[in-house]
Motif scaffolding. Structure first.
Motif, short mmCIF file in Angstrom:
data_model
loop_
_atom_site.label_atom_id
_atom_site.label_comp_id
_atom_site.label_asym_id
_atom_site.label_seq_id
_atom_site.Cartn_x
_atom_site.Cartn_y
_atom_site.Cartn_z
N GLU A 231 2.10 3.64 -7.67
CA GLU A 231 2.41 4.63 -6.63
C GLU A 231 3.00 3.95 -5.40
O GLU A 231 3.89 4.50 -4.74
N SER A 232 2.56 2.74 -5.11
CA SER A 232 3.06 2.02 -3.94
C SER A 232 4.50 1.55 -4.12
O SER A 232 5.14 1.10 -3.15
N THR B 16 0.78 -1.23 0.00
CA THR B 16 0.00 0.00 0.00
C THR B 16 0.82 1.29 0.00
O THR B 16 0.28 2.35 -0.33
N ALA C 229 -2.42 3.36 -8.84
CA ALA C 229 -2.31 3.22 -7.39
C ALA C 229 -1.25 2.18 -7.02
O ALA C 229 -0.47 2.38 -6.07
N GLU C 230 -1.22 1.07 -7.74
CA GLU C 230 -0.22 0.04 -7.47
C GLU C 230 1.18 0.54 -7.79
O GLU C 230 2.13 0.24 -7.07
#
Length: 398
Positions: A77-78, A9, A74-75
């Protein structure tokens, strides 16, 4: 260890922006830093002033995360700014900015990205699905150098990934031999080397590109072969023919092609044209097709020359190599729009000749008009080009 980007996350790394403190530390040092956290064009960074980085006792070096390329923003970004060893298949998808910015467009998986309207009708669900697939699989392989190799200061340098011994070809598989950093800049997700790569033409660049080139196309049967060939602005009307023409120059300051100032788009002088023509004749002859559709060839009538002057010149050169009467060409349509560049179709005289006059319908869609196939030239020095690597051309402002 990261099992999946979907369950990871938050990133374990951060980009440190410290232009005034780089001399205070060395690669491999373990440091503590104090600075201000911010978002710079989508990249989370820590701005550190001189004296705000303290070298401490050595700690274990970071271990690259072995993980496939994430599909969502989003992935990704993690994993931002983290060191990874990319897993799974990758394919060269474009080399649009390789020669200029030292980067290669990649696609996760075993196939390149597609233009949505090449695969499906505009506005259709199928086209939207292709666009979504492009967004999920695309990533740029960068050289980490931040250079424009077409600038006067860098023209003598060889961009990373450019090599005659290991040419980069769209559709080729990619194998990474060193870990890379997940990066976001220029409105694009990138894989950056841990240090700027200096191209030397040897193909030694922390990545191996598969050789997918063949000596000839596979035999598919039939008795007529048709090919298309982009002649890259074959203009027999030269830049030196018009006083207002401005030239793109090589590293020695010698004009090679027309840049601006006139309608011409091709060779600067007779020597440049001769070199271009010789390469085209060799290449077109080696294809051994019965009909060849040429793109980006001079529309001579639009330049005040005799209609088809450029096409007839190239066909004459083809016949000089293959034998008199081997090649003929389809005359241009009288409906052809007055655009400097057009398409043309030389044919082998013994194989295929047209049975009716050519036509150039003026459809409302520009891409359907033959003359719409012309090249995009680099921005002139009077424009500012943002260092943007997506598949679309880079944005420029006057």
């Amino acid at each position: 260890m990261i099992a999946s980007a979907a369950t990871h996350t938050a990133s374990d790394a951060v980009f440190v922006y410290a232009p005034g403190a780089t001399g205070e530390v060395a690669l491999g040092d373990t440091v503590t830093v104090t600075g201000v956290v911010s978002e710079f064009s989508g990249l989370t960074e820590l701005t550190v002033k001189p004296g705000a980085a303290e070298i401490v006792a050595d700690a274990a070096a970071p271990v690259p995360a072995t993980i496939g390329w994430p599909k969502s923003a989003a992935e990704r970004e993690s994993l931002e700014s983290m060191l990874i060893a990319p897993q799974g298949e990758f394919t060269v998808s474009d080399t649009f900015s390789t020669n200029r910015f030292g980067e290669v467009g990649l696609a996760a998986g075993d196939s390149p990205l597609r233009q949505p309207t090449d695969a499906a009708r505009p506005g259709s669900d199928a086209a939207a699905a292709v666009a979504a697939d492009n967004a999920a699989r695309g990533v740029r392989l960068d050289d980490g150098a931040g250079l424009d190799y077409t600038s006067a200061a860098n023209q003598a340098l060889t961009p990373a990934y450019v090599s005659l011994t290991e040419p980069v070809t769209v559709g080729a598989g990619v194998t990474f031999t060193e870990p890379l950093i997940v990066d976001y800049r220029n409105d694009s997700w990138k894989l950056n080397p841990t240090a700027p790569l200096v191209g030397d033409g040897t193909g030694t660049d922390e990545v191996v590109f598969e050789n997918v080139r063949t000596d000839a196309p596979a035999n598919v049967g039939g008795d007529l072969s048709i090919a298309s060939f982009n002649v890259l602005n074959y203009f027999t009307t030269l830049g030196t023919d018009t006083a207002s023409c401005e030239a793109y120059t090589d590293r020695f300051g010698d004009g090679v092609t027309v840049r601006d100032g006139c309608a011409q788009r091709g060779a600067w002088d007779a020597a440049d044209l001769a070199r271009q023509q010789a390469k085209l004749v060799d290449a077109i002859t080696s294809v051994d097709a019965g009909v060849v559709g040429l793109m980006e060839i001079e529309n001579s009538a639009a330049l005040g020359e005799k209609a088809d002057e450029a096409t007839s010149t190239l066909v004459a050169a083809l016949n000089a190599k293959a034998g008199a009467g081997t090649w003929a060409f389809v005359p241009s349509s009288t409906d052809l729009p007055r655009h400097p560049s057009r398409t043309s179709s030389p044919t082998r005289s013994s194989t295929s000749l047209p049975s009716s006059p050519p036509s150039a319908p003026r459809a409302p869609w520009a891409t359907k008009v033959p003359t719409a196939k012309h090249s995009a030239t680099p921005a002139s020095p009077s424009r500012r080009c943002s260092n943007r690597p997506p598949a679309a051309p880079r944005s420029c402002s006057s």
